[in-house]
Design an enzyme around this catalytic site. Sequence first.
Site, PDB file in Angstrom:
ATOM      1  N   MET A  36       0.852  -1.202   0.000  1.00  0.00           N
ATOM      2  CA  MET A  36       0.000   0.000   0.000  1.00  0.00           C
ATOM      3  C   MET A  36       0.880   1.240   0.000  1.00  0.00           C
ATOM      4  O   MET A  36       1.870   1.302   0.721  1.00  0.00           O
ATOM      5  CB  MET A  36      -0.867   0.014   1.260  1.00  0.00           C
ATOM      6  CG  MET A  36      -1.381   1.391   1.661  1.00  0.00           C
ATOM      7  SD  MET A  36      -2.040   1.451   3.342  1.00  0.00           S
ATOM      8  CE  MET A  36      -3.743   1.034   3.081  1.00  0.00           C
ATOM      9  N   ASP A  38      -0.028   5.714  -1.176  1.00  0.00           N
ATOM     10  CA  ASP A  38      -0.886   6.883  -0.895  1.00  0.00           C
ATOM     11  C   ASP A  38      -2.365   6.588  -0.618  1.00  0.00           C
ATOM     12  O   ASP A  38      -2.974   5.773  -1.310  1.00  0.00           O
ATOM     13  CB  ASP A  38      -0.934   7.839  -2.102  1.00  0.00           C
ATOM     14  CG  ASP A  38       0.396   8.105  -2.726  1.00  0.00           C
ATOM     15  OD1 ASP A  38       1.408   7.632  -2.210  1.00  0.00           O
ATOM     16  OD2 ASP A  38       0.415   8.793  -3.753  1.00  0.00           O
ATOM     17  N   TRP A  62       6.118  -2.230  -4.413  1.00  0.00           N
ATOM     18  CA  TRP A  62       5.371  -1.412  -5.355  1.00  0.00           C
ATOM     19  C   TRP A  62       5.365  -2.103  -6.718  1.00  0.00           C
ATOM     20  O   TRP A  62       6.361  -2.703  -7.114  1.00  0.00           O
ATOM     21  CB  TRP A  62       6.040  -0.031  -5.457  1.00  0.00           C
ATOM     22  CG  TRP A  62       5.250   0.958  -6.233  1.00  0.00           C
ATOM     23  CD1 TRP A  62       4.275   1.776  -5.753  1.00  0.00           C
ATOM     24  CD2 TRP A  62       5.361   1.238  -7.633  1.00  0.00           C
ATOM     25  NE1 TRP A  62       3.765   2.552  -6.772  1.00  0.00           N
ATOM     26  CE2 TRP A  62       4.412   2.244  -7.929  1.00  0.00           C
ATOM     27  CE3 TRP A  62       6.153   0.740  -8.669  1.00  0.00           C
ATOM     28  CZ2 TRP A  62       4.245   2.759  -9.228  1.00  0.00           C
ATOM     29  CZ3 TRP A  62       5.983   1.251  -9.948  1.00  0.00           C
ATOM     30  CH2 TRP A  62       5.038   2.245 -10.208  1.00  0.00           C
ATOM     31  N   ARG A 159       0.355  14.146 -12.737  1.00  0.00           N
ATOM     32  CA  ARG A 159      -0.441  13.151 -12.009  1.00  0.00           C
ATOM     33  C   ARG A 159      -1.070  13.677 -10.716  1.00  0.00           C
ATOM     34  O   ARG A 159      -0.799  14.756 -10.260  1.00  0.00           O
ATOM     35  CB  ARG A 159       0.434  11.934 -11.675  1.00  0.00           C
ATOM     36  CG  ARG A 159       1.667  12.248 -10.858  1.00  0.00           C
ATOM     37  CD  ARG A 159       2.445  10.957 -10.572  1.00  0.00           C
ATOM     38  NE  ARG A 159       3.702  11.210  -9.892  1.00  0.00           N
ATOM     39  CZ  ARG A 159       4.858  11.384 -10.501  1.00  0.00           C
ATOM     40  NH1 ARG A 159       4.943  11.337 -11.816  1.00  0.00           N
ATOM     41  NH2 ARG A 159       5.953  11.626  -9.796  1.00  0.00           N
ATOM     42  N   GLU A 213       4.049  16.242  -6.090  1.00  0.00           N
ATOM     43  CA  GLU A 213       3.077  15.153  -6.134  1.00  0.00           C
ATOM     44  C   GLU A 213       1.884  15.496  -5.239  1.00  0.00           C
ATOM     45  O   GLU A 213       1.974  16.295  -4.308  1.00  0.00           O
ATOM     46  CB  GLU A 213       3.731  13.851  -5.655  1.00  0.00           C
ATOM     47  CG  GLU A 213       4.902  13.407  -6.534  1.00  0.00           C
ATOM     48  CD  GLU A 213       5.407  11.999  -6.223  1.00  0.00           C
ATOM     49  OE1 GLU A 213       5.750  11.741  -5.059  1.00  0.00           O
ATOM     50  OE2 GLU A 213       5.432  11.162  -7.143  1.00  0.00           O
ATOM     51  N   TRP A 296       9.129   6.778   0.899  1.00  0.00           N
ATOM     52  CA  TRP A 296       9.739   6.071  -0.222  1.00  0.00           C
ATOM     53  C   TRP A 296      11.180   5.694   0.114  1.00  0.00           C
ATOM     54  O   TRP A 296      11.917   6.499   0.687  1.00  0.00           O
ATOM     55  CB  TRP A 296       9.718   6.940  -1.488  1.00  0.00           C
ATOM     56  CG  TRP A 296       8.336   7.044  -2.073  1.00  0.00           C
ATOM     57  CD1 TRP A 296       7.538   8.150  -2.086  1.00  0.00           C
ATOM     58  CD2 TRP A 296       7.592   6.003  -2.713  1.00  0.00           C
ATOM     59  NE1 TRP A 296       6.341   7.857  -2.693  1.00  0.00           N
ATOM     60  CE2 TRP A 296       6.344   6.551  -3.090  1.00  0.00           C
ATOM     61  CE3 TRP A 296       7.852   4.659  -3.000  1.00  0.00           C
ATOM     62  CZ2 TRP A 296       5.358   5.794  -3.746  1.00  0.00           C
ATOM     63  CZ3 TRP A 296       6.865   3.912  -3.651  1.00  0.00           C
ATOM     64  CH2 TRP A 296       5.639   4.491  -4.011  1.00  0.00           C
TER      65      TRP A 296
HETATM   66  C1  FRU Z   1       3.195   9.521  -4.380  1.00  0.00           C
HETATM   67  C2  FRU Z   1       3.134   8.852  -5.737  1.00  0.00           C
HETATM   68  C3  FRU Z   1       2.175   9.582  -6.647  1.00  0.00           C
HETATM   69  C4  FRU Z   1       1.776   8.510  -7.616  1.00  0.00           C
HETATM   70  C5  FRU Z   1       1.743   7.278  -6.754  1.00  0.00           C
HETATM   71  C6  FRU Z   1       2.171   6.027  -7.463  1.00  0.00           C
HETATM   72  O1  FRU Z   1       3.649   8.703  -3.352  1.00  0.00           O
HETATM   73  O2  FRU Z   1       4.439   8.773  -6.302  1.00  0.00           O
HETATM   74  O3  FRU Z   1       2.719  10.727  -7.269  1.00  0.00           O
HETATM   75  O4  FRU Z   1       0.520   8.766  -8.198  1.00  0.00           O
HETATM   76  O5  FRU Z   1       2.619   7.527  -5.663  1.00  0.00           O
HETATM   77  O6  FRU Z   1       1.927   4.900  -6.690  1.00  0.00           O
END
Ligand code: FRU
Length: 478
Positions: A36, A38, A62, A159, A213, A296
Amino acid sequence: MTSLLKQAEETLEEAQAGINRRWYPRYHLAARAGWMNDPNGLVWFDGWYHAFYQHHPYSTKWGPMHWGHARSKDLVHWEHLPVALAPEGPADKDGCFSGSAVVDGDTLALIYTGHKFHGSPESDDNLYQVQCLATSRNGVHFERQGMVIDTPPGLHHFRDPKVWREGEYWYMVVGSRVAETGQVRLYRSTDLHKWHDEGILAESEDGMGYMWECPDFFTLNGQRVLMFSPQGMVAQGYQNRNLFQSGYLLGEWQPGQAFSHDGQFIEMDNGHDFYAPQTFLSPDGRRIVIGWLDMWESPMPEQQDGWAGMLSLPRELSLGDNNRLMMKPIAEVTALRGSYIPVTAHCLSSQQMLVAADAEAMELSLEWERARSQAEQYGMMLGDGLRIYVDNQAQRLILERSYPDFSLVGTRSIPLPEDDILSLRIFIDRSSVEVFVNEGEACLSSRIYPQPGERAIMLFANSGSAALKEAGCWSLDR
Ligand code: FRU
């Protein structure tokens, strides 16, 4: 249910039976199994709070992003629902990235980023990110409506749409990157399908990062808050220590006008692990924020247990007298409290004192009297791995974690507030700690990984004495 969604469900059913729960949260939201990141699409719809999230059901790392889904009546007891979106293409063939949700009449609309490569995924030149729509009447099964905004010419990173209603229009902010400049772009629509480009709402200046983001844009006490998660800010002293930040700019905005702000980026949470927060409104008008309680590229020891990543407690936002965002746990959290166990001692003198032998899910409340506390260090510890204490020499409040087996060792800290009473509400779950300082003036959130038998909570004062006005704890039961 489409075949990809069905496959995701079957995988999760099987995987969830096998996970090791030693660090799995007792009262925070985490995926049933797998990865999991965001929080997405936070919304109140049809009598329920819905939380979606970035999810990879097939491993603890991821991967091609899905939208996981859960719902709740009170934001603390969650019920898992079937995976809502899978990367079924063509617009989102390589992932359903972050986004938001709005209620449009009797329809729940998800607006998210379709992530796709035209050619090899090795190069960003082949990356295209577009904004997509999916709708639902029952809040569980979603119909994909496809792309509603294509990648603007020359862009690749584009995005994380956040949509809201204001006056007669829908508005959307989207994060983007142009060379080394992070931006937030604004769009406007009457029907969620056709969007008009309203230009650049804000962009990075003075080292504020190369990519912004997860933008969010909302009003608090008449002021406008642009919250976002910049990548590429350099650490300065005690600030911006994490790989990426999340924070805000404060200013003024009216539809059709420019966003005027003071250019001061302020971090929202000073712990090790808080990213990609998103806000939503409760039916009674509270502005609530939830973040990803991870960072991250930070080690995630729970991956060996079959899951990875969790969300923060929901926090109510307000604007303090000094024009700073305040974050405190939503009132619903108190419903988890079992009976109160007071700490009877009011003074510690170069000593340690046991408060609870085995704290798995606990709220600890401490009110230190600073003028009467001369100890060089005083505070609390959880086993040998976590200490939250005042360093009287440095005049800072410090969160120190030490899990050397997992390469998670280090501190985060904030300057001590001026008030004599330092009030701390500390929320411990199986692998997290969230510290709320003085009713939400500051917050520090970090992941922690105590081994079995390492969950005793002690208070301590080193080299001198420390005075408590009031202290106690509640175990938090589901
Ligand atoms: C933020 C992000 C967003 C993207 C998503 C991908 O943590 O990098 O910008 O949409 O995670 O999982």
